[in-house]
Design a protein around this motif. Structure first.
Motif, PDB file in Angstrom:
ATOM      1  N   GLU A  58       0.832  -1.199   0.000  1.00 55.07           N
ATOM      2  CA  GLU A  58       0.000   0.000   0.000  1.00 55.07           C
ATOM      3  C   GLU A  58       0.869   1.253   0.000  1.00 55.07           C
ATOM      4  N   LEU A  59       1.993   1.186   0.692  1.00 52.53           N
ATOM      5  CA  LEU A  59       2.913   2.322   0.729  1.00 52.53           C
ATOM      6  C   LEU A  59       3.375   2.695  -0.672  1.00 52.53           C
ATOM      7  N   LEU A  60       3.754   1.686  -1.461  1.00 48.59           N
ATOM      8  CA  LEU A  60       4.223   1.949  -2.816  1.00 48.59           C
ATOM      9  C   LEU A  60       3.080   2.403  -3.721  1.00 48.59           C
ATOM     10  N   ARG A  61       1.932   1.749  -3.616  1.00 45.07           N
ATOM     11  CA  ARG A  61       0.796   2.121  -4.484  1.00 45.07           C
ATOM     12  C   ARG A  61       0.364   3.566  -4.236  1.00 45.07           C
ATOM     13  N   SER A  62       0.348   3.972  -2.990  1.00 48.39           N
ATOM     14  CA  SER A  62      -0.101   5.327  -2.650  1.00 48.39           C
ATOM     15  C   SER A  62       0.948   6.388  -2.961  1.00 48.39           C
ATOM     16  N   SER A  63       2.155   5.965  -3.313  1.00 46.00           N
ATOM     17  CA  SER A  63       3.237   6.921  -3.576  1.00 46.00           C
ATOM     18  C   SER A  63       2.962   7.789  -4.793  1.00 46.00           C
ATOM     19  N   VAL A  64       2.138   7.299  -5.726  1.00 47.93           N
ATOM     20  CA  VAL A  64       1.855   8.075  -6.939  1.00 47.93           C
ATOM     21  C   VAL A  64       0.899   9.229  -6.665  1.00 47.93           C
ATOM     22  N   ASP A  65       0.382   9.309  -5.440  1.00 50.15           N
ATOM     23  CA  ASP A  65      -0.584  10.360  -5.099  1.00 50.15           C
ATOM     24  C   ASP A  65      -0.121  11.287  -3.984  1.00 50.15           C
ATOM     25  N   VAL A  66       1.142  11.207  -3.576  1.00 48.97           N
ATOM     26  CA  VAL A  66       1.601  12.036  -2.467  1.00 48.97           C
ATOM     27  C   VAL A  66       1.708  13.494  -2.889  1.00 48.97           C
ATOM     28  N   GLU A  67       1.696  14.389  -1.918  1.00 52.18           N
ATOM     29  CA  GLU A  67       1.851  15.804  -2.196  1.00 52.18           C
ATOM     30  C   GLU A  67       3.309  16.116  -2.524  1.00 52.18           C
ATOM     31  N   GLU A  68       3.516  17.253  -3.166  1.00 52.69           N
ATOM     32  CA  GLU A  68       4.856  17.633  -3.608  1.00 52.69           C
ATOM     33  C   GLU A  68       5.855  17.658  -2.450  1.00 52.69           C
ATOM     34  N   ASN A  69       5.433  18.218  -1.319  1.00 51.51           N
ATOM     35  CA  ASN A  69       6.361  18.347  -0.193  1.00 51.51           C
ATOM     36  C   ASN A  69       6.608  17.034   0.536  1.00 51.51           C
TER      37      ASN A  69
END
Length: 304
Positions: A58-69
């Motif tokens: 889940e950590l990797l999958r959600s990485s494409v949606d993180v905020e810029e900072n």
């Protein structure tokens, strides 16, 4: 049907075991192999994006949606979870960070573009009116606008006496694109306008421009512009980069229209779709960049 079954079987079973074998043979996780095996650009970032989205983590999958900072800290977490030894692969952190900046930046760019598209042109807003008048001054520097509501707007391709009605579909995004092209490629914009006013091959400059804004917007929304941005922007793409795509489309469409020599403006939709298909085909090239530059002789050169 067989293709669907194979795809399901591969993504659900074979891919996991294939990655497991390669990890033990090479000593590197899939993301490391991607970052080391491909140069910076669309192919590397697209493969990294697919790897992240397909991960069981889940950590990797959600990485494409993180905020810029949060990109830098997310990269650190990925390195920890994947047990990457940074001393053995010192370039990985920087390369993955660039990939994530491009992936997340593309999504954030679409949000910004959507907001500008939804910003309705308002004659009561001074900044909106000023931008519209600036467009006239850039394109028609030697002709004074007689009044705000006038048939003169037809000289730069608006449909009626008040251009505000033509911005309904694309809002301030359409006007901003037109002004950006005229301000940053002034001679090219005026050249295109002169072609648009041709007695036989002419077309409505502003209306077609807004239509090309819709084309750029749809390509961004569908994700088809990813190869261009992943190749041309080494990090987070910004609004100016979207406007530059518009400039490329505006210049290239004018060339395309003249070369095709349509019988009349009534065939616009036919040639618009032909041009759209041409651009989409270009975007299938993993090395594509849609950039309009000016050579040393101040002659426009569109590269792709």
């Amino acid at each position: 049907m067989l293709a669907f079954i194979w795809q399901y079987f591969y993504t659900s079973f074979l891919r996991y075991w294939f990655k497991w074998v390669l990890r033990h043979v090479t000593g590197r996780c899939e993301l490391q192999r991607i970052c080391a095996g491909y140069a910076q650009g669309a192919e590397r970032t697209a493969r990294a994006e697919y790897s992240l989205k397909s991960s069981k983590s889940e950590l990797l999958r959600s990485s494409v949606d993180v905020e810029e900072n949060a990109v830098e800290s997310r990269v650190a977490k990925i390195i920890h979870v994947k047990n990457v030894k940074e001393q053995k692969d010192p370039a990985f952190k920087k390369n993955l960070q660039v990939c994530l900046q491009q992936i997340t930046g593309y999504k954030h760019l679409f949000v910004s573009v959507e907001e500008l598209r939804n910003d309705v042109f308002d004659s009561e807003k001074e900044e909106h009116e000023s931008m519209l008048l600036k467009l006239w001054e850039l394109l028609m520097p030697s002709v004074k606008l007689e009044s705000r509501i006038t048939k003169q707007w037809g000289d730069i391709g608006f449909q009626g006496e008040d251009p505000k009605t033509d911005f309904r579909g694309m809002g301030m995004l359409g006007l901003t694109n037109l002004v950006f092209f005229s301000e940053n490629y002034t001679e090219e914009a005026r050249q295109v306008l002169s072609h648009a006013n041709h007695p036989k091959l002419g077309y409505s400059y502003a209306i077609v421009g807004i239509n090309l804004t819709e084309m750029a917007y749809s390509l961004l929304k569908s994700g088809e512009l990813k190869p261009h941005f992943y190749n041309s922007v080494a990090g987070k793409p910004e609004m100016k980069h979207f406007h530059q795509v518009y400039c490329y489309l505006a210049y290239e469409f004018d060339k395309f229209w003249i070369e095709e020599e349509p019988e009349s403006i009534m065939e616009f939709n036919i040639y618009r779709e032909k041009f759209h298909d041409k651009i989409k085909k270009c975007l299938l090239d993993p090395e594509i960049t849609l950039i309009l530059t000016v050579d040393s002789k101040n002659e426009p050169v569109a590269t792709s």
